[in-house]
Design an enzyme around this catalytic site. Structure first.
Site, PDB file in Angstrom:
ATOM      1  N   LYS A   1     -49.529 103.463 -25.867  1.00  0.00           N
ATOM      2  CA  LYS A   1     -48.359 103.413 -26.750  1.00  0.00           C
ATOM      3  C   LYS A   1     -47.465 104.603 -26.455  1.00  0.00           C
ATOM      4  O   LYS A   1     -47.929 105.744 -26.466  1.00  0.00           O
ATOM      5  CB  LYS A   1     -48.808 103.430 -28.208  1.00  0.00           C
ATOM      6  CG  LYS A   1     -47.652 103.343 -29.185  1.00  0.00           C
ATOM      7  CD  LYS A   1     -48.131 103.182 -30.608  1.00  0.00           C
ATOM      8  CE  LYS A   1     -48.426 104.502 -31.294  1.00  0.00           C
ATOM      9  NZ  LYS A   1     -47.248 105.353 -31.500  1.00  0.00           N
TER      10      LYS A   1
ATOM     11  N   ASP B   1     -43.175 102.024 -29.037  1.00  0.00           N
ATOM     12  CA  ASP B   1     -43.178 102.133 -30.502  1.00  0.00           C
ATOM     13  C   ASP B   1     -41.961 102.929 -30.974  1.00  0.00           C
ATOM     14  O   ASP B   1     -42.064 104.117 -31.270  1.00  0.00           O
ATOM     15  CB  ASP B   1     -44.501 102.831 -30.900  1.00  0.00           C
ATOM     16  CG  ASP B   1     -44.640 103.089 -32.380  1.00  0.00           C
ATOM     17  OD1 ASP B   1     -43.966 102.427 -33.184  1.00  0.00           O
ATOM     18  OD2 ASP B   1     -45.456 103.971 -32.739  1.00  0.00           O
TER      19      ASP B   1
ATOM     20  N   LYS C   1     -39.854 101.652 -33.466  1.00  0.00           N
ATOM     21  CA  LYS C   1     -39.642 101.297 -34.884  1.00  0.00           C
ATOM     22  C   LYS C   1     -38.165 101.160 -35.242  1.00  0.00           C
ATOM     23  O   LYS C   1     -37.639 101.905 -36.075  1.00  0.00           O
ATOM     24  CB  LYS C   1     -40.289 102.340 -35.802  1.00  0.00           C
ATOM     25  CG  LYS C   1     -41.781 102.527 -35.620  1.00  0.00           C
ATOM     26  CD  LYS C   1     -42.350 103.452 -36.691  1.00  0.00           C
ATOM     27  CE  LYS C   1     -43.819 103.698 -36.541  1.00  0.00           C
ATOM     28  NZ  LYS C   1     -44.192 104.560 -35.421  1.00  0.00           N
TER      29      LYS C   1
ATOM     30  N   ASP D   1     -32.036  99.152 -38.380  1.00  0.00           N
ATOM     31  CA  ASP D   1     -30.588  99.366 -38.440  1.00  0.00           C
ATOM     32  C   ASP D   1     -29.943  98.049 -38.846  1.00  0.00           C
ATOM     33  O   ASP D   1     -30.659  97.096 -39.174  1.00  0.00           O
ATOM     34  CB  ASP D   1     -30.089  99.846 -37.051  1.00  0.00           C
ATOM     35  CG  ASP D   1     -28.832 100.707 -37.153  1.00  0.00           C
ATOM     36  OD1 ASP D   1     -27.935 100.348 -37.944  1.00  0.00           O
ATOM     37  OD2 ASP D   1     -28.743 101.728 -36.456  1.00  0.00           O
TER      38      ASP D   1
ATOM     39  N   THR E   1     -48.898 103.935 -42.241  1.00  0.00           N
ATOM     40  CA  THR E   1     -50.260 104.272 -42.685  1.00  0.00           C
ATOM     41  C   THR E   1     -50.328 105.690 -43.273  1.00  0.00           C
ATOM     42  O   THR E   1     -51.349 106.097 -43.803  1.00  0.00           O
ATOM     43  CB  THR E   1     -51.275 104.121 -41.526  1.00  0.00           C
ATOM     44  OG1 THR E   1     -50.655 104.541 -40.313  1.00  0.00           O
ATOM     45  CG2 THR E   1     -51.733 102.694 -41.372  1.00  0.00           C
TER      46      THR E   1
ATOM     47  N   ARG F   1     -54.874 110.703 -32.096  1.00  0.00           N
ATOM     48  CA  ARG F   1     -55.563 111.994 -32.058  1.00  0.00           C
ATOM     49  C   ARG F   1     -57.076 111.922 -31.898  1.00  0.00           C
ATOM     50  O   ARG F   1     -57.659 112.843 -31.332  1.00  0.00           O
ATOM     51  CB  ARG F   1     -55.165 112.815 -33.302  1.00  0.00           C
ATOM     52  CG  ARG F   1     -53.748 113.347 -33.173  1.00  0.00           C
ATOM     53  CD  ARG F   1     -53.163 113.760 -34.499  1.00  0.00           C
ATOM     54  NE  ARG F   1     -52.810 112.601 -35.314  1.00  0.00           N
ATOM     55  CZ  ARG F   1     -52.116 112.661 -36.447  1.00  0.00           C
ATOM     56  NH1 ARG F   1     -51.702 113.830 -36.911  1.00  0.00           N
ATOM     57  NH2 ARG F   1     -51.819 111.574 -37.107  1.00  0.00           N
TER      58      ARG F   1
END
Ligand code: C5P
Length: 234
Positions: free
Chosen positions: A32, A59, A61, A64, A122, A214
């Site tokens: 990603k 990614d 996102k 608009d 999340t 991570r």
């Protein structure tokens, strides 16, 4: 075989991202690329990853007005990535425009990238959603509602937490993709994520695809962490 876990390459430069991938040489990966890396390196990083045969979730996102998202998606379609996304909070018109833009921009002979919608991040808790954003509903209800809007707009799935995947599959369609970040191994830090889960629990919940950042990128031995996650997942 289930879809491969998606490794979130949240690095400040292409050099660091590519150095991170070196030990994985020869392993098929789905990665990603998020805002940080893409804004730093532009489309060149996607070409470098494709040279390594990585599949790519871009990614960014998008959120608009419909026309702007349609035109932006038309451009993203030409980049040869596998998956892109928008915020469902942009509404049905915007999501529909995103699909149209993606379709019109996909080069002839290629299949259009998958497109999914972020429901609630999340990192959002129900308390924050109610008190700060003034969305006075249970979090799961808003995720399901956003999922329904995305489905009706012709999207392929959603980004959600593991905890919402089952209800989305039950109410919308078992083939509607649920892509879930917030994945942690049992002893990992949760960091800024609020709705976290292990790969094993994600599997149990019927999640379509997990996104892990991570827990792999900050692990002492990232390759080992990746294979541990892959083993739990498969
Ligand atoms: O490091 P960690 O595993 O928490 O990374 C999760 C990745 O997934 C980050 O790149 C983050 O931007 C992304 N993401 C998320 N929640 C969403 C959508 C994307 O955490 N709803």
């Amino acid at each position: 075989m289930k879809h491969l876990p998606i490794i979130a390459l949240d690095f400040p430069s292409g050099q660091e991202a590519l150095a991170f991938l070196e030990p994985f040489e020869g392993t098929p990966l789905f990665v990603k690329v998020g805002m940080e890396l893409f804004y730093q390196e532009g489309p060149a990083i996607l070409d470098a990853l494709k040279e390594k045969d990585c599949r790519i979730f871009l990614d960014l996102k998008l959120h608009d007005i419909p026309t702007t998202v349609q035109k932006a998606m038309n451009r993203l379609a030409a980049l040869g990535v596998d998956l892109v996304n928008v915020h469902a909070a942009g509404g049905k018109k915007m999501m529909h425009a995103a699909v149209e833009g993606l379709e019109s921009g996909t080069p002839a002979g290629q299949s259009r990238p998958g497109i999914i919608a972020v429901t609630q991040l999340t990192s959002t808790s129900e308390d924050m959603m109610n008190k700060e954003l003034l969305i006075d509903r249970p979090l799961q209800e808003t995720v399901l509602h956003y999922g329904q809007l995305a489905y009706e707009s012709g999207l392929d799935g959603v980004v959600c937490s593991v905890h919402e995947s089952k209800v989305l599959h039950e109410h919308i369609s078992p083939s509607f993709l649920t892509v879930t970040p917030g994945i942690r191994l049992p002893n990992d830090q949760t960091d800024d994520q609020k709705r976290v889960a292990t790969p094993a629990f994600a599997k149990e919940q019927g999640v379509s695809q997990i996104v892990v950042g991570r827990s792999i990128t900050k692990a002492e031995n990232p390759k080992e962490a990746y294979h541990q996650i892959l083993k739990e997942w498969e």
